[in-house]
Scaffold this motif. Sequence first.
Motif, PDB file in Angstrom:
ATOM      1  N   LYS A 157      16.627  45.839  -8.196  1.00  0.00           N
ATOM      2  CA  LYS A 157      15.750  46.999  -8.383  1.00  0.00           C
ATOM      3  C   LYS A 157      14.447  46.845  -7.615  1.00  0.00           C
ATOM      4  O   LYS A 157      13.976  47.771  -6.950  1.00  0.00           O
ATOM      5  N   GLN A 158      13.857  45.673  -7.675  1.00  0.00           N
ATOM      6  CA  GLN A 158      12.563  45.442  -7.018  1.00  0.00           C
ATOM      7  C   GLN A 158      12.693  45.422  -5.502  1.00  0.00           C
ATOM      8  O   GLN A 158      11.744  45.746  -4.787  1.00  0.00           O
ATOM      9  N   ALA A 159      13.878  45.049  -5.002  1.00  0.00           N
ATOM     10  CA  ALA A 159      14.059  44.957  -3.547  1.00  0.00           C
ATOM     11  C   ALA A 159      14.092  46.336  -2.895  1.00  0.00           C
ATOM     12  O   ALA A 159      13.639  46.500  -1.765  1.00  0.00           O
ATOM     13  N   PHE A 160      14.611  47.324  -3.606  1.00  0.00           N
ATOM     14  CA  PHE A 160      14.799  48.634  -2.988  1.00  0.00           C
ATOM     15  C   PHE A 160      13.683  49.580  -3.398  1.00  0.00           C
ATOM     16  O   PHE A 160      13.630  50.067  -4.521  1.00  0.00           O
ATOM     17  N   ILE A 190      18.042  61.447  -6.605  1.00  0.00           N
ATOM     18  CA  ILE A 190      19.389  61.124  -7.074  1.00  0.00           C
ATOM     19  C   ILE A 190      19.598  59.618  -7.122  1.00  0.00           C
ATOM     20  O   ILE A 190      20.224  59.096  -8.054  1.00  0.00           O
ATOM     21  N   SER A 191      19.078  58.868  -6.136  1.00  0.00           N
ATOM     22  CA  SER A 191      19.257  57.411  -6.177  1.00  0.00           C
ATOM     23  C   SER A 191      18.583  56.816  -7.416  1.00  0.00           C
ATOM     24  O   SER A 191      19.079  55.843  -7.989  1.00  0.00           O
ATOM     25  N   ASP A 192      17.466  57.404  -7.820  1.00  0.00           N
ATOM     26  CA  ASP A 192      16.820  56.950  -9.058  1.00  0.00           C
ATOM     27  C   ASP A 192      17.728  57.219 -10.266  1.00  0.00           C
ATOM     28  O   ASP A 192      17.852  56.384 -11.169  1.00  0.00           O
ATOM     29  N   GLU A 195      19.698  54.439 -12.881  1.00  0.00           N
ATOM     30  CA  GLU A 195      19.528  54.476 -14.329  1.00  0.00           C
ATOM     31  C   GLU A 195      20.845  54.677 -15.072  1.00  0.00           C
ATOM     32  O   GLU A 195      21.026  54.168 -16.184  1.00  0.00           O
ATOM     33  N   HIS A 196      21.785  55.405 -14.457  1.00  0.00           N
ATOM     34  CA  HIS A 196      22.982  55.831 -15.196  1.00  0.00           C
ATOM     35  C   HIS A 196      24.291  55.259 -14.649  1.00  0.00           C
ATOM     36  O   HIS A 196      25.367  55.622 -15.150  1.00  0.00           O
ATOM     37  N   TRP A 227      21.613  52.435  -4.490  1.00  0.00           N
ATOM     38  CA  TRP A 227      21.689  51.452  -5.568  1.00  0.00           C
ATOM     39  C   TRP A 227      23.030  50.735  -5.395  1.00  0.00           C
ATOM     40  O   TRP A 227      24.085  51.219  -5.759  1.00  0.00           O
ATOM     41  N   MET A 228      22.984  49.555  -4.799  1.00  0.00           N
ATOM     42  CA  MET A 228      24.166  48.855  -4.315  1.00  0.00           C
ATOM     43  C   MET A 228      25.293  48.689  -5.321  1.00  0.00           C
ATOM     44  O   MET A 228      26.465  48.903  -4.986  1.00  0.00           O
ATOM     45  N   PRO A 229      25.047  48.308  -6.605  1.00  0.00           N
ATOM     46  CA  PRO A 229      26.177  48.101  -7.516  1.00  0.00           C
ATOM     47  C   PRO A 229      27.054  49.339  -7.701  1.00  0.00           C
ATOM     48  O   PRO A 229      28.213  49.228  -8.104  1.00  0.00           O
TER      49      PRO A 229
END
Length: 669
Positions: free
Chosen positions: A211-214, A220-222, A226-227, A559-561
């Motif tokens: 989270k801190q890296a990106f 939408i990425s936010d 979160e979801h 958000w990579m995952p």
Amino acid sequence: MVNYEVTVHTGNLAGAGTVNNVFIKLVGEEGESKQKWLMSVKGVSAVLIGMAPCFNVSCPSSIGKLVLIELNKHRLPLMPEDSWFPAKIVVKSPEGDTYTFPIYRWITGSKVQRFREGRALTVLDDTHHLGRYSRQQELQKRGEDYCWDVYSEGLPHCIKADNPTSLPCEVQFSFTKTTEFFYTATTGLTELKLKGLSCSKKNWNNMDDIKQAFCRHTSISDYVQEHWQEDAFFGYQYLNGVNPALIRRCKTLPSNFPIKDGMVFLSGQGSLSDEMEKGNIFLCDYKLLDGVKENTINGKKQSLTAPLLLLHKTPDDQLKPIAIQLKQVPGEDNPIFVPSDSEYDWLTAKVFVNGADFSHHQLNTHLLRTHLLAEVFAVSLLRNIPMVHPLHKLLVPHTRYTLQINFLARQFLISKTGIFTLYSASGGEGMLTVLKRALSSLTYTSLCIPDDIAERGLESVPNFHYRDDGLKLWDIIYKFVDGVLSHYYKNDAAVEQDTEVQNWISDIFEHGFLSQACTGIPQRFTAVCDLVKFVTMVMFTGSGQHSAVNSGQYDYGGWMPNAPISLQRPPPTKKGTTDQSTLLQTLPDVSTTVQGVSTLWLLSKRSSDFVTLGQYPEEHFSEEVPSKLIKNFQGELEVLTAIIKNRNQALEVPYTYMDPEQVENSVAI
């Protein structure tokens, strides 16, 4: 002596003007003018950027109805050779008639270039011998400029070029596009504040580090960050994420997916078979990836699975995953994961599905079914259809930048040293395997969204915005294409006898679909409606469909995952063996993550010279009927934009990728 008033419109592009001498000759049905040196009253070339100087061309008598013009240029002594981009030339005859000659292409060197008057003519309607001769000469030259090449056996063919600057000038990026694209490509890591992480081969320590890296976010990425772990959002993405082309209604379970009623929980509803009968069960099968050779990244063999995923439409109209099998062959070492499993068993299973979806999306849905096919459509058009043909005028705006962006994709993304080759689980040998399989299983109906939605049984799925917006957009494009082509083809025989159009589809069938009749791609056209449908598909593929599978890549993959480019550990063979530590070890390492996310950032970046769907700054049509149809087309697209914007106001996650205002005319990124 009679005078023809000639107005020369030079394009408003960087470097469009010329300081070379420019010459023009008018050719009519009853004669031709002498070659005229175009110069201003000051005695120097007046064809400067954005200018429209006027000249007189004198003839002893009228040369009749104008058929074409000839242009050429020569450099002045001690001056360099340059390129010139004339937009159009307008000629007013002594009889009071006005002729418009659309050009919109770079003129280099000193060879004579011929351009036809703006009225669109099929080969059957072009009855004057000079017109027929000029279109034959044009196609001969285009056949030399646009040659087919084989990038890899079993894939659609591509244009032959050594580098981007060896492409014909008319299809190269503008100065603005070139500057912005390479700036984004070279500064992407810096823009994302990831430069210091690009060489780290370590695993991520925890989710907070990711989270801190990106630091570069979209709305939408936010939301994704979160979801992403929620089942409802996981299922939602199969309808409105970047890969909406895989899900289909499940009427019968595949034999290799042995689920029984007691294995899945359906919120107190009936049995699995009852829910399938009601149309509430859906399947995503990644069999395309089965047995594909996994890549090795940073010295470590990666994992690429071919999952089977079952989803259920709940009573509150959500789509939720209810079963995941990570490999195609069932067995004790291939458990079926369900939501009631431990938190990390279920989450890990979904992450493996996300990894498979990344490869399926990038190689099949995105690269093959939009980029590579759009290139085939473009090269075939430019080889077989002359500028004066209505089909060329209709489709050439939808080929803008496609040939160069695809050359760059082959050079920087899928070459031996390309990003996807080096950093994706399906990179290298596996990538070509997937692409070849995908082409061999591709069908014409799957490229036509009304047929595709019906075949997949998705007509009544709720909250399917890709379908709703896509079908409306298809209908609008179809109506426009039908209006234009029906204006020029009054009956089916006119299509059947058009040798240029028949050569076009024959070229597409041979070089795009490798002469595979099982694809259902037409080998020739026998009716106007057949041509209209195919041209609609071509326009939709390069505009709306490409936008749907491209524009949201950073939104959903930033958000990579949620969209891992690769996975490091093999899939679990037993339940109860996963935890947060094993999940972090499974996700791609830091450098692989950074390379993947920065590439998605580049591929999602809109350039400043973006041309919105239905906008045609280059006026290839000059007649009243097609010009009116274009205005109607633009009006209907505006209405669809308003409908989508109004709908999105009530959505937690707005769907914008099929909004005509956000859709580009062509595959240009």
